[in-house]
Write an enzyme that holds these catalytic residues in place. Structure first.
Site, PDB file in Angstrom:
ATOM      1  N   LYS A 201       0.975  -1.395  -0.066  1.00  0.00           N
ATOM      2  CA  LYS A 201       0.112  -0.179  -0.152  1.00  0.00           C
ATOM      3  C   LYS A 201       0.988   1.153   0.021  1.00  0.00           C
ATOM      4  O   LYS A 201       0.646   2.097  -0.778  1.00  0.00           O
ATOM      5  CB  LYS A 201      -1.022   0.100   1.247  1.00  0.00           C
ATOM      6  CG  LYS A 201      -2.243  -1.070   1.127  1.00  0.00           C
ATOM      7  CD  LYS A 201      -2.948  -1.202   2.463  1.00  0.00           C
ATOM      8  CE  LYS A 201      -3.841  -2.453   2.310  1.00  0.00           C
ATOM      9  NZ  LYS A 201      -4.546  -2.791   3.331  1.00  0.00           N
TER      10      LYS A 201
ATOM     11  N   GLN B   1      -4.741  -1.828   9.878  1.00  0.00           N
ATOM     12  CA  GLN B   1      -4.634  -2.961   9.034  1.00  0.00           C
ATOM     13  C   GLN B   1      -5.375  -4.099  10.134  1.00  0.00           C
ATOM     14  O   GLN B   1      -4.852  -4.330  11.476  1.00  0.00           O
ATOM     15  CB  GLN B   1      -3.100  -3.421   8.785  1.00  0.00           C
ATOM     16  CG  GLN B   1      -3.103  -4.503   8.132  1.00  0.00           C
ATOM     17  CD  GLN B   1      -3.606  -4.606   6.654  1.00  0.00           C
ATOM     18  OE1 GLN B   1      -3.642  -3.463   6.066  1.00  0.00           O
ATOM     19  NE2 GLN B   1      -3.792  -5.508   5.952  1.00  0.00           N
TER      20      GLN B   1
ATOM     21  N   ASP C  25     -10.675   2.828   4.288  1.00  0.00           N
ATOM     22  CA  ASP C  25     -11.597   1.471   4.118  1.00  0.00           C
ATOM     23  C   ASP C  25     -12.949   1.504   3.701  1.00  0.00           C
ATOM     24  O   ASP C  25     -13.480   0.378   3.211  1.00  0.00           O
ATOM     25  CB  ASP C  25     -11.090   0.583   5.159  1.00  0.00           C
ATOM     26  CG  ASP C  25      -9.761  -0.174   5.108  1.00  0.00           C
ATOM     27  OD1 ASP C  25      -9.164  -0.650   3.946  1.00  0.00           O
ATOM     28  OD2 ASP C  25      -9.059  -0.480   6.032  1.00  0.00           O
TER      29      ASP C  25
END
Ligand code: GUN
Length: 297
Positions: free
Chosen positions: A52, A96, A119
């Site tokens: 990422k 995460q 997200d």
């Protein structure tokens, strides 16, 4: 002929278009910023956040990474979240998953500023998506929708079977597919570990989306002739290779390919799309919070 859906190519096109949007933001003095937070040192998670960060660098997003010790208290993580919420250079960020067991991931999500929720997992953003008014679509389902539109795979009126009910993929995917809008209007069946006669449900589908994390669960015998097969699974299976592992999906690619009209490979299918849509959400967050409208792919 079965179409092998090229996620690497489509993701590359989306990244290219986002570079243009990032250029337009730069003209107004705005550099989008994405922060990634990793709690602990899970090797797979480390690989994902590294990728990422590399993606950010490639397109001109300011990537910021925060490592937090695996023994950290929830309060330490909450402090980081507060700092990221307050940091004007951070337009979007994510923590995460998975997090160590002393930390409640739901509580973490609740504390993220919904306007910076790259997200799309904050309860407010989940509610907006379900209501048909999404702000940030979760990256994997959004990437799959993009693959459908790029490959002219019609969802309207289609029978779609989603195998998996996770908060990250299965649930938002099913929700997007049933919306009364472009990329939706499907008849959706959601299957999971307690589903009986799974093959019956996958065989009647025009589109099967495998997102259950069980390696090669879906094989050719479970697919109808000409169906579209989307493989979200990406499990590390130990091998004697130099890397020591191989990436394996939830679909037995070789047998499913014989029946499918179109199918995603692993790797190179859904994975790169997920990463591209995270960049998309970051650019969208920057554009909206800075009040600089830009075109998005
Ligand atoms: N772990 C696996 N996939 C994801 C994702 O899309 N976002 C976050 N935050 N964690 C993950």
């Amino acid at each position: 002929m079965t179409t092998i859906i090229d996620g690497d190519r489509i993701a590359g096109e989306i990244r290219g278009a986002l570079e243009e949007s990032i250029g337009a933001l730069a003209d107004h003095g705005v550099t989008p910023g994405l922060a990634t937070v990793l709690v602990g040192d899970d090797p797979a998670s480390q690989t994902y956040v590294n990728m990422k960060q590399r993606d950010c660098e490639e397109v001109g997003i300011n990537g910021i990474h925060v490592d937090i010790d695996g023994d950290a208290s929830p309060e330490e993580l909450y402090d980081t979240i507060e700092e990221l919420n307050a940091d004007p250079e951070v337009h979007g960020y994510l923590v995460q998953d998975p997090v160590p067991e002393q930390i409640d991931y739901r509580e973490v999500l609740r504390r993220i500023d919904p306007a910076k929720d790259a997200d799309g997992f904050h309860p407010e953003n989940v509610g907006r998506l379900v209501a048909g008014n999404a702000r940030f679509k979760p990256c994997t389902p959004h990437g799959i929708q993009k693959l459908f539109s790029e490959y002219d795979i019609e969802t309207e009126g289609a029978d779609v079977t989603v195998v998996g009910r996770s908060d990250i993929v299965g649930k938002p995917m099913a929700n997007l597919l049933m919306q009364k809008s472009q990329g939706g209007n499907a008849t959706v069946t959601v299957c999971h570990s307690r589903t009986e006669n799974l093959a019956e449900k996958t065989r009647r589908a025009d589109v099967v989306i495998a997102a259950c994390g069980v390696t090669e669960l879906i094989d050719g015998s479970m697919i109808s002739e000409g169906a579209t097969v989307i493989d979200v699974g990406i499990s590390r299976v130990e091998t004697d290779s130099e890397k020591g592992y191989e990436l394996v999906g939830d679909v037995d690619f070789e047998s499913a390919k014989e029946k499918a009209g179109a199918i995603t490979p692993v790797p190179g299918g859904v994975g790169p799309m997920t990463r591209a849509m995270l960049l998309y959400n970051t650019v969208k967050a920057a554009s909206e919070s800075e009040g600089v409208p830009v075109e998005l792919p």
